[in-house]
Design a protein around this motif. Structure first.
Motif, PDB file in Angstrom:
ATOM      1  N   LEU A 240       0.309  22.331  17.193  1.00  0.00           N
ATOM      2  CA  LEU A 240       0.012  23.196  18.330  1.00  0.00           C
ATOM      3  C   LEU A 240      -0.941  22.518  19.310  1.00  0.00           C
ATOM      4  CD1 LEU A 240      -0.446  26.674  16.598  1.00  0.00           C
ATOM      5  CD2 LEU A 240       1.465  25.929  18.022  1.00  0.00           C
ATOM      6  N   SER A 241      -1.948  21.821  18.767  1.00  0.00           N
ATOM      7  CA  SER A 241      -2.900  21.110  19.606  1.00  0.00           C
ATOM      8  C   SER A 241      -2.191  20.045  20.436  1.00  0.00           C
ATOM      9  CB  SER A 241      -3.992  20.469  18.754  1.00  0.00           C
ATOM     10  OG  SER A 241      -4.934  19.795  19.545  1.00  0.00           O
ATOM     11  N   PHE A 242      -1.292  19.326  19.804  1.00  0.00           N
ATOM     12  CA  PHE A 242      -0.548  18.287  20.514  1.00  0.00           C
ATOM     13  C   PHE A 242       0.282  18.904  21.641  1.00  0.00           C
ATOM     14  CE2 PHE A 242       3.127  15.622  21.324  1.00  0.00           C
ATOM     15  CZ  PHE A 242       2.550  14.368  21.468  1.00  0.00           C
ATOM     16  N   ALA A 243       1.003  19.976  21.328  1.00  0.00           N
ATOM     17  CA  ALA A 243       1.845  20.622  22.337  1.00  0.00           C
ATOM     18  C   ALA A 243       0.996  21.184  23.480  1.00  0.00           C
ATOM     19  CB  ALA A 243       2.671  21.736  21.692  1.00  0.00           C
ATOM     20  N   PHE A 244      -0.131  21.806  23.134  1.00  0.00           N
ATOM     21  CA  PHE A 244      -0.986  22.458  24.128  1.00  0.00           C
ATOM     22  C   PHE A 244      -1.631  21.447  25.069  1.00  0.00           C
ATOM     23  CE2 PHE A 244      -5.049  24.392  25.455  1.00  0.00           C
ATOM     24  CZ  PHE A 244      -4.606  25.607  25.954  1.00  0.00           C
ATOM     25  N   PHE A 245      -2.305  20.450  24.498  1.00  0.00           N
ATOM     26  CA  PHE A 245      -3.057  19.511  25.339  1.00  0.00           C
ATOM     27  C   PHE A 245      -2.167  18.452  25.994  1.00  0.00           C
ATOM     28  CE2 PHE A 245      -6.489  21.089  22.506  1.00  0.00           C
ATOM     29  CZ  PHE A 245      -7.269  21.666  23.502  1.00  0.00           C
ATOM     30  N   ALA A 246      -1.112  18.035  25.303  1.00  0.00           N
ATOM     31  CA  ALA A 246      -0.186  17.100  25.946  1.00  0.00           C
ATOM     32  C   ALA A 246       0.497  17.788  27.125  1.00  0.00           C
ATOM     33  CB  ALA A 246       0.849  16.604  24.941  1.00  0.00           C
TER      34      ALA A 246
ATOM     35  N   MET B 178     -10.839  30.063  19.375  1.00  0.00           N
ATOM     36  CA  MET B 178     -10.292  31.383  19.663  1.00  0.00           C
ATOM     37  C   MET B 178      -8.763  31.433  19.579  1.00  0.00           C
ATOM     38  SD  MET B 178     -13.036  33.092  19.997  1.00  0.00           S
ATOM     39  CE  MET B 178     -12.386  34.655  20.547  1.00  0.00           C
ATOM     40  N   ILE B 179      -8.083  30.545  20.292  1.00  0.00           N
ATOM     41  CA  ILE B 179      -6.620  30.587  20.291  1.00  0.00           C
ATOM     42  C   ILE B 179      -6.059  30.279  18.906  1.00  0.00           C
ATOM     43  CG2 ILE B 179      -4.520  29.502  21.203  1.00  0.00           C
ATOM     44  CD1 ILE B 179      -5.946  29.115  23.840  1.00  0.00           C
ATOM     45  N   MET B 180      -6.591  29.242  18.256  1.00  0.00           N
ATOM     46  CA  MET B 180      -6.056  28.830  16.962  1.00  0.00           C
ATOM     47  C   MET B 180      -6.178  29.923  15.893  1.00  0.00           C
ATOM     48  SD  MET B 180      -4.466  26.182  15.854  1.00  0.00           S
ATOM     49  CE  MET B 180      -5.017  24.817  16.844  1.00  0.00           C
TER      50      MET B 180
END
Length: 303
Positions: A70-76, A228-230
């Motif tokens: 999710l972090s990869f998808a969100f920040f990329a 918060m989101i995670m």
């Protein structure tokens, strides 16, 4: 409680060391390398051979692997939309996708759920967060750094990354049902125990709160995602959609709310991925997480 006190003492010691002339300006670099080449391999060789592998690991394991995806998808995605520098994107992927599930997580989980909760926390951390850091983490660090980013270069970095080498050895030992003799095992345990103090001193040495810094909006974005989101995502997925219940589910959700992983900041800094921002994600994220974790603990109990 002593683990939490240690966190703040070591970080403050690192900040104080910035003003001590006996420490060279790049002292944190040597400490970072000590963590990567000695402390983390010791941690892997102590814990990985002891993990009991079974289907009950899926929920706590999912926290680490899904979080990083999710972090990869969100920040990329944000990086492409706003045309962020690759180093900034890589830094946020690492520090936003890897949680401090052990050094902050263990004492908090033990305080909230007792010794029984620690069993789940260890699963979230060792075959979860630690393995993600040693595999996908080094892939991202290598791909977003200024060095070579070809497939063969990334594979070489993973293969020769000391924590991954130690993880692979530990995994083979686990599969074979073998562990080190007690004296050797204790040596690896003590080496692994140096991760927290050494890494936090290194983070403190790099922590500089500049009121005019351009990092604050990225810091706010990274911490809002991580704190918060995670946990909101996992509370929704585990408690509502999958209708999970019980101690393992609750601990997994609360672990997803932990501050960014100390080692993620070390990994980002060692690859030149915005070291100051990485340090701020830890320095601000850890104390802030004590408030947000309490919030998510309350929410989990309501669901």
């Amino acid at each position: 409680m002593d683990s939490i006190i240690l966190i703040f003492i070591c970080m403050l010691a690192g900040v104080a060391a910035q003003r001590v002339k006996a420490f060279p300006p790049n002292s944190h670099t040597a400490l970072n390398q000590f963590v990567i080449h000695i402390s983390l391999p010791g941690l892997a060789l102590y814990y990985i051979p002891k993990i009991a592998i079974n289907s009950s690991l899926l929920y706590p394991l999912g926290v680490s692997w899904i979080s990083f995806a999710l972090s990869f998808a969100f920040f990329a995605g944000l990086g492409k939309i706003f045309n962020w520098p690759r180093k900034l994107t890589g830094c946020l992927i690492l520090t936003g996708g890897l949680g401090n599930t052990s050094f902050v997580g263990f004492p908090i989980i033990e305080a909230l759920y007792g010794k029984a909760g620690l069993e789940t926390a260890i699963i979230v951390d060792q075959p979860g967060t630690f393995v993600v850091m040693a595999t996908l983490g080094i892939v991202v660090a290598a791909a977003y750094s200024k060095g070579a980013v070809g497939g063969s270069a990334i594979i070489r970095k993973i293969i020769f990354f000391p924590p991954f080498v130690a993880f692979f050895i530990g995994l083979m030992m686990n599969v074979a049902g073998y562990d080190f003799i007690e004296d050797v095992d204790l040596v690896f345990q003590r080496l692994g125990s140096t991760v927290t103090p050494v890494a936090l001193v290194a983070v403190g040495m790099q922590l500089k709160i500049d009121p005019k810094s351009k990092h604050y909006k990225f810091l706010a974005t990274g911490l809002f995602f991580k704190l918060m989101i995670m946990p909101a995502f996992f509370a929704l997925l585990y408690k509502i959609i999958l209708k999970g219940d019980g101690l393992m589910i609750d601990v997994s959700v609360v672990e997803s709310a932990m501050a960014p992983m100390i080692t993620a900041a070390i990994l980002a800094a060692s690859h030149g991925l915005k070291p100051r921002l990485a340090g701020m994600m830890i320095g601000v994220g850890i104390p802030l997480s004590f408030i947000t974790v309490a919030f998510w603990y309350y929410i989990v109990n309501l669901l």
